[in-house]
Design an enzyme around this catalytic site. Structure first.
Site, short mmCIF file in Angstrom:
data_model
loop_
_atom_site.label_atom_id
_atom_site.label_comp_id
_atom_site.label_asym_id
_atom_site.label_seq_id
_atom_site.Cartn_x
_atom_site.Cartn_y
_atom_site.Cartn_z
CD GLU A 111 -2.85 -1.22 2.37
OE1 GLU A 111 -4.06 -1.46 2.25
OE2 GLU A 111 -2.29 -1.09 3.48
CD GLU A 131 -3.26 -6.75 3.75
OE1 GLU A 131 -2.63 -5.71 3.93
OE2 GLU A 131 -3.24 -7.37 2.65
#
Length: 257
Positions: A111, A131
């Site tokens: 990210e 995730e």
């Protein structure tokens, strides 16, 4: 310190310095990064930023899952200005940022990389948003940035599997700009830095501000925006210097004003 900031000759180098945990980000590192980005935003002498991690194994492996026991809901509710690491979703940092991806860029590390403008990666680097494989979500930019930067099917393939890809595939998908052998990584980053520094710094700030802050608008509406950095660049002495240098067949000398 978990993060180092070195500034020299208009170049800021931000280095996540936690190699023992693959440069994963804990709360102390997050706080340090927030302060660093704010400092860079308020320093007009900085013209380009390089973000990287210490060592050869990882750029950043995301959140340090061993450092805290917060639930997914608690983490989601916590304020994190600018997304993961303060950079993934930051809209107030107008200086160009180059990601020097020296190893794994996973979860929040991926990210952070998505929040950069130019990405140069070593051949051994890997990328992914794992995730969902641990029952969590890429909350800090992964779900909102990836499908805006690469084609939908490719983005969803990564988001819905949590799988990790190699640098060569990331290059093919348009996630990174350049992949080089590790021995050539610094030379490649320097080449990009030199190209950025060859441009008028206020012009680059205006371009980045326009692109970042008008992405949600139709092209005609974006074109009509009179953003502060745009006006400053058009009124600058550098705008005159660039044209003068071109006519005189010499390199321009940028003042940043």
């Amino acid at each position: 310190m978990p993060v180092r900031l070195d500034v020299d000759d208009h170049i800021a180098r931000v280095t996540i310095d936690r190699p023992d945990v693959l440069n994963a980000i804990d709360q102390a590192a997050e706080d340090e990064l927030q302060g660093i980005w704010q400092r860079i935003e308020h320093d007009p002498n900085i013209r380009v930023v390089v973000l990287t991690g210490t060592g050869d194994r990882a750029f950043c492996a995301g959140a340090d899952m061993k450092s805290g026991g917060t639930s997914g809901l608690e983490y989601w509710a916590m304020p994190r200005l600018g997304g993961f690491g303060g950079i993934a979703l930051r809209e107030t940092l107008d200086v160009p940022v180059i990601a020097r991806v020296n190893g794994h860029a996973l979860g929040g590390g991926f990210e952070m990389m998505l929040g950069c403008d130019i990405v140069v990666a070593a051949e051994e680097a890997t990328f992914g948003l794992p995730e969902p494989r641990v029952g969590r979500l890429p909350l800090d930019g992964g779900m909102t940035l990836l499908a805006r930067q690469i084609p939908f099917r490719h983005a969803m393939a990564l988001l819905l599997t949590g799988r990790r890809i190699k640098a060569s595939e990331a290059l093919r998908l348009g996630i990174v700009n350049e992949v080089v052998p590790r021995a050539n990584l610094d030379a490649a980053v320097t080449r990009w830095i030199d190209d950025v520094l060859a441009c008028a710094p206020l012009s680059l700030r205006a371009i980045k501000q326009m692109v970042r802050r008008t992405a949600h608008l139709a092209a005609a509406d974006a074109q009509a925006q009179r953003l502060p950095a745009l006006v400053e660049a058009l009124r600058s002495r550098d705008a005159e210097e660039g044209v003068r240098a071109f006519r005189e067949k010499r390199p321009p000398v940028w003042e940043g004003r």
